[in-house]
Design a protein around this motif. Structure first.
Motif, mmCIF file in Angstrom:
data_model
loop_
_atom_site.group_PDB
_atom_site.id
_atom_site.type_symbol
_atom_site.label_atom_id
_atom_site.label_comp_id
_atom_site.label_asym_id
_atom_site.label_seq_id
_atom_site.Cartn_x
_atom_site.Cartn_y
_atom_site.Cartn_z
ATOM 1 N N ALA A 38 0.827 -1.204 0.000
ATOM 2 C CA ALA A 38 0.000 0.000 0.000
ATOM 3 C C ALA A 38 0.864 1.257 0.000
ATOM 4 O O ALA A 38 0.557 2.236 -0.706
ATOM 5 N N ALA A 39 1.941 1.253 0.775
ATOM 6 C CA ALA A 39 2.827 2.420 0.825
ATOM 7 C C ALA A 39 3.497 2.654 -0.523
ATOM 8 O O ALA A 39 3.583 3.799 -1.004
ATOM 9 N N ALA A 43 0.931 3.999 -3.041
ATOM 10 C CA ALA A 43 0.662 5.422 -2.830
ATOM 11 C C ALA A 43 1.780 6.280 -3.408
ATOM 12 O O ALA A 43 1.532 7.351 -3.994
ATOM 13 N N CYS A 71 -3.009 1.350 -8.612
ATOM 14 C CA CYS A 71 -2.236 1.647 -7.406
ATOM 15 C C CYS A 71 -3.076 2.379 -6.366
ATOM 16 O O CYS A 71 -2.879 2.188 -5.154
ATOM 17 N N THR A 72 -4.005 3.213 -6.811
ATOM 18 C CA THR A 72 -4.885 3.896 -5.857
ATOM 19 C C THR A 72 -5.677 2.881 -5.040
ATOM 20 O O THR A 72 -5.792 2.993 -3.811
ATOM 21 N N ALA A 126 -3.559 1.109 -2.518
ATOM 22 C CA ALA A 126 -3.241 1.936 -1.361
ATOM 23 C C ALA A 126 -4.444 2.108 -0.444
ATOM 24 O O ALA A 126 -4.314 2.069 0.789
#
Length: 226
Positions: A22-23, A26, A193-194, A197
């Motif tokens: 997730a990091a 983001a 990717c959104t 995250a």
């Protein structure tokens, strides 16, 4: 005690795996957003990718249109309703909440980012990141995160199953968006990717809220017989 607590949406192996994911996701969203802020055309590599996928003939165009419909309001609502119904029938109440909240927050995040980044396509439509791709990815995560935990999959099998589902859902919708000329390839990557995250973070918040509620309920319950 009021009974055994419901299993967490983000079991320990998944939390360990998807925290860094997730990091990183983001960070990718931020970097791509900065790179393409205010632009209205594809990059050099993107132009080549679009040339390969756009203008696909039958039956690929029909498949792309059908896939795109699943990210439109009517199609998305039908998918969410089906997923929530399944969760409720299985008594996976946290998963039902994640299905609604995870997809909603992921799509909401893309809407906000579109206005912040300002990248456009097709004469002025905001394009980065792709909300359709974020929705498909978030739905895949919302379904497989609790399923992996319930099945008791290990530190390797659990994260692999969830990641593979997210990749499949995001890739299918991202391909449809590029093939139909609705998004640039990096828009699809940004949408994917959104969701990566936002959705695990939403699952963690739901787990923590449910845990606090369970503690309050246990404290308020009358003591049992001695």
């Amino acid at each position: 005690m009021t009974g055994r607590a419901a299993p967490a949406l983000l079991a320990s192996p998944l939390r360990a795996a998807f925290g860094p994911v997730a990091a990183l996701a983001a960070l990718v969203v931020a970097v791509l957003g900065f790179r393409y802020a205010g632009e209205s055309g594809p990059g050099e590599v993107e132009a080549r990718v679009r040339a390969e996928f756009e203008g696909a003939g039958s039956p690929w165009r029909q498949l792309a249109v059908a896939t795109d419909f699943l990210g439109e309001p009517a199609g998305a609502a039908a998918l969410i309703a089906a997923a929530v119904t399944g969760c409720l029938l299985l008594r996976w109440f946290r998963a039902a909440v994640l299905t609604v909240a995870g997809t909603g927050l992921a799509v909401g995040a893309t809407t906000l980012l579109k206005h912040l980044v300002g990248r456009t396509i097709n004469g002025g439509y905001l394009s980065y990141p792709s909300g359709h791709t974020a929705f498909a990815t978030a739905l895949a995560l919302a379904v497989t995160l609790p399923a992996a935990g319930r099945l008791g999959l290990g530190r390797t099998a659990g994260p692999l199953l969830v990641f593979a589902a997210a990749l499949a859902g995001g890739a299918a919708m991202g391909w449809a968006q590029v093939a139909l000329g609705a998004h640039y390839p990096t828009d699809a990557l940004g949408g994917w990717c959104t969701a990566l995250a936002v959705t695990p973070a939403t699952a963690l918040l739901i787990d923590r809220a449910a845990g606090r509620r369970a503690i309050r309920t246990d404290r308020a319950a009358p003591p049992g017989p001695r």
